[in-house]
Design a protein around this motif. Structure first.
Motif, PDB file in Angstrom:
ATOM      1  N   LEU A 171       6.612   5.941 -11.954  1.00 32.47           N
ATOM      2  CA  LEU A 171       6.884   6.653 -10.709  1.00 32.47           C
ATOM      3  C   LEU A 171       7.876   5.877  -9.851  1.00 32.47           C
ATOM      4  O   LEU A 171       8.859   6.441  -9.346  1.00 32.47           O
ATOM      5  CB  LEU A 171       5.577   6.864  -9.944  1.00 32.47           C
ATOM      6  N   MET A 172       7.643   4.585  -9.691  1.00 31.74           N
ATOM      7  CA  MET A 172       8.510   3.777  -8.828  1.00 31.74           C
ATOM      8  C   MET A 172       9.917   3.655  -9.399  1.00 31.74           C
ATOM      9  O   MET A 172      10.904   3.680  -8.657  1.00 31.74           O
ATOM     10  CB  MET A 172       7.882   2.401  -8.617  1.00 31.74           C
ATOM     11  N   LEU A 173      10.030   3.545 -10.709  1.00 32.08           N
ATOM     12  CA  LEU A 173      11.355   3.483 -11.332  1.00 32.08           C
ATOM     13  C   LEU A 173      12.119   4.784 -11.104  1.00 32.08           C
ATOM     14  O   LEU A 173      13.336   4.777 -10.872  1.00 32.08           O
ATOM     15  CB  LEU A 173      11.222   3.196 -12.827  1.00 32.08           C
ATOM     16  N   ILE A 193       4.233  13.064 -12.832  1.00 34.46           N
ATOM     17  CA  ILE A 193       3.776  11.719 -13.218  1.00 34.46           C
ATOM     18  C   ILE A 193       2.423  11.433 -12.569  1.00 34.46           C
ATOM     19  O   ILE A 193       1.493  10.933 -13.215  1.00 34.46           O
ATOM     20  CB  ILE A 193       4.806  10.655 -12.799  1.00 34.46           C
ATOM     21  N   ILE A 194       2.309  11.776 -11.281  1.00 36.97           N
ATOM     22  CA  ILE A 194       1.043  11.560 -10.577  1.00 36.97           C
ATOM     23  C   ILE A 194      -0.049  12.451 -11.161  1.00 36.97           C
ATOM     24  O   ILE A 194      -1.192  12.017 -11.355  1.00 36.97           O
ATOM     25  CB  ILE A 194       1.214  11.813  -9.072  1.00 36.97           C
ATOM     26  N   ALA A 195       0.296  13.707 -11.473  1.00 37.20           N
ATOM     27  CA  ALA A 195      -0.693  14.622 -12.052  1.00 37.20           C
ATOM     28  C   ALA A 195      -1.197  14.092 -13.397  1.00 37.20           C
ATOM     29  O   ALA A 195      -2.402  14.153 -13.687  1.00 37.20           O
ATOM     30  CB  ALA A 195      -0.085  16.010 -12.217  1.00 37.20           C
ATOM     31  N   SER A 196      -0.287  13.563 -14.212  1.00 37.70           N
ATOM     32  CA  SER A 196      -0.685  13.001 -15.509  1.00 37.70           C
ATOM     33  C   SER A 196      -1.579  11.781 -15.321  1.00 37.70           C
ATOM     34  O   SER A 196      -2.561  11.592 -16.049  1.00 37.70           O
ATOM     35  CB  SER A 196       0.555  12.619 -16.318  1.00 37.70           C
ATOM     36  N   MET A 197      -1.239  10.950 -14.342  1.00 39.54           N
ATOM     37  CA  MET A 197      -2.054   9.770 -14.066  1.00 39.54           C
ATOM     38  C   MET A 197      -3.457  10.177 -13.621  1.00 39.54           C
ATOM     39  O   MET A 197      -4.462   9.630 -14.099  1.00 39.54           O
ATOM     40  CB  MET A 197      -1.395   8.909 -12.988  1.00 39.54           C
ATOM     41  N   GLU A 256       0.852  -1.186   0.000  1.00 41.41           N
ATOM     42  CA  GLU A 256       0.000   0.000   0.000  1.00 41.41           C
ATOM     43  C   GLU A 256       0.888   1.237   0.000  1.00 41.41           C
ATOM     44  O   GLU A 256       1.940   1.259   0.644  1.00 41.41           O
ATOM     45  CB  GLU A 256      -0.936   0.035   1.207  1.00 41.41           C
ATOM     46  N   CYS A 257       0.458   2.241  -0.735  1.00 45.44           N
ATOM     47  CA  CYS A 257       1.219   3.479  -0.851  1.00 45.44           C
ATOM     48  C   CYS A 257       0.307   4.655  -0.525  1.00 45.44           C
ATOM     49  O   CYS A 257      -0.847   4.695  -0.965  1.00 45.44           O
ATOM     50  CB  CYS A 257       1.769   3.615  -2.267  1.00 45.44           C
ATOM     51  N   LEU A 258       0.820   5.594   0.251  1.00 41.26           N
ATOM     52  CA  LEU A 258       0.074   6.804   0.605  1.00 41.26           C
ATOM     53  C   LEU A 258       0.875   8.014   0.144  1.00 41.26           C
ATOM     54  O   LEU A 258       2.043   8.166   0.511  1.00 41.26           O
ATOM     55  CB  LEU A 258      -0.168   6.854   2.114  1.00 41.26           C
ATOM     56  N   TYR A 259       0.238   8.857  -0.669  1.00 39.81           N
ATOM     57  CA  TYR A 259       0.865  10.079  -1.174  1.00 39.81           C
ATOM     58  C   TYR A 259       0.073  11.280  -0.670  1.00 39.81           C
ATOM     59  O   TYR A 259      -1.156  11.323  -0.787  1.00 39.81           O
ATOM     60  CB  TYR A 259       0.896  10.068  -2.704  1.00 39.81           C
ATOM     61  N   VAL A 260       0.781  12.264  -0.104  1.00 37.47           N
ATOM     62  CA  VAL A 260       0.129  13.449   0.454  1.00 37.47           C
ATOM     63  C   VAL A 260       0.048  14.525  -0.631  1.00 37.47           C
ATOM     64  O   VAL A 260       1.066  15.106  -1.022  1.00 37.47           O
ATOM     65  CB  VAL A 260       0.892  13.985   1.678  1.00 37.47           C
ATOM     66  N   MET A 261      -1.168  14.786  -1.106  1.00 42.81           N
ATOM     67  CA  MET A 261      -1.365  15.814  -2.129  1.00 42.81           C
ATOM     68  C   MET A 261      -1.392  17.207  -1.507  1.00 42.81           C
ATOM     69  O   MET A 261      -0.935  18.174  -2.115  1.00 42.81           O
ATOM     70  CB  MET A 261      -2.653  15.541  -2.905  1.00 42.81           C
TER      71      MET A 261
END
Length: 286
Positions: A164-166, A115-119, A40-45
């Motif tokens: 993103l992970m790479l 990358i996250i914004a594009s996703m 599980e991954c949590l990203y703070v926007m």
């Protein structure tokens, strides 16, 4: 002309997705502690959150991302005055990069946030196209519904996440460990439990080790783990059991080593936490 072939050494491959959503949580919201047999991954926007993962407690703000490995006990509490916007996703993955990401916190660069914004732009576009609505009564958007009907959707999503992970393989992890007194006590208590996972330490013993009252240690576990000490210890035992089974030890020996007097109870507890009977879990390692 003879062409030289250059093999692609795949570093990470996402094989399954379990959840993917963005949500806004109000200040003080506490997500109950949990563990499961996938990442599980949590990203703070935006905003600030306090995240616990096993014995570590982190204070994270906008741009930070944390990875919880399979069977890691984790929880979060929203600290930001205006609440916090979070992107949370869970998945199964394989490849050497997974060991690097485990138990790490990163602060994303502008390019990585891009990358996250594009996703998210892709996901919102598809959400409108497929008329995927937020769950009633919750400020959240869930994005896995088209997996069943649009094969390219799932691969596009996995490609964004793998990219993103790479990119994180060349990013140095940061130390965001909380210095709050309760967080330090919690870390000390979890280290003690891990050192005594084959025994059955009781609340008075743990409280004495941490030099706090029994009521204080119970309150701290509720705050950072979202569960009582005995339940937390059981989850630690199951995590240790999974590692022993993966190393090739028999079910009966693992149950005995971890203090389970009844192998049947051990098997039921293991399946409840991992989704697999111990014998099936052992077979999967091959």
């Amino acid at each position: 002309m003879v062409w030289q072939a250059y093999p692609i050494k795949e570093q990470i491959q996402i094989t399954d997705m379990y959840s993917l959503f963005e949500a806004h949580y109000e200040k003080g919201y506490a997500f109950p502690g949990e563990s499961h047999n996938f990442w599980e991954c949590l990203y703070v926007m935006d905003g600030e959150v306090c995240v616990s993962g096993n014995e570590r407690v982190y204070n994270l703000s906008q741009g930070a991302i944390v990875f919880h490995k399979p069977l890691e006990l984790h929880k979060f509490i929203v600290n930001g005055r205006e609440g916090a916007g979070l992107l949370i996703f869970s998945f199964s993955a394989q490849g050497p990069l997974t060991s690097y990401l485990a138990e790490k916190v990163f602060v994303l660069s502008a390019a990585q946030q891009g990358i996250i914004a594009s996703m998210l732009s892709f996901l919102h576009e598809k959400a409108q196209e497929w008329d995927i609505q937020a769950l009633s009564g919750k400020s959240a958007h869930f994005f896995l519904e088209p997996f069943h009907t649009l094969p390219t959707y799932s691969q596009m999503l996995a490609t964004f996440l793998q990219q993103l992970m790479l990119s994180l393989a060349e990013t140095e992890a940061v130390s965001s460990v909380s210095s709050a007194p309760d967080a330090i006590i919690f870390s000390k208590a979890i280290s003690y439990l891990n050192s005594n996972v084959q025994a059955q330490p009781q609340v008075p013993e743990i409280a004495r080790y941490c030099n706090v009252s029994q009521s204080s240690i119970k309150r701290i576990f509720d705050k950072y783990a979202g569960m009582g000490i005995h339940k937390y210890l059981l989850k630690l035992k199951i995590k240790a059991a999974a590692e022993l089974l993966q190393s090739g030890e028999s079910v009966s020996l693992v149950a005995e080593r971890l203090g389970f007097n009844n192998q049947g109870y051990f098997s039921r507890a293991f399946k409840r936490e991992t989704g697999f009977a111990p014998s099936v879990f052992m077979a999967k390692r091959h």
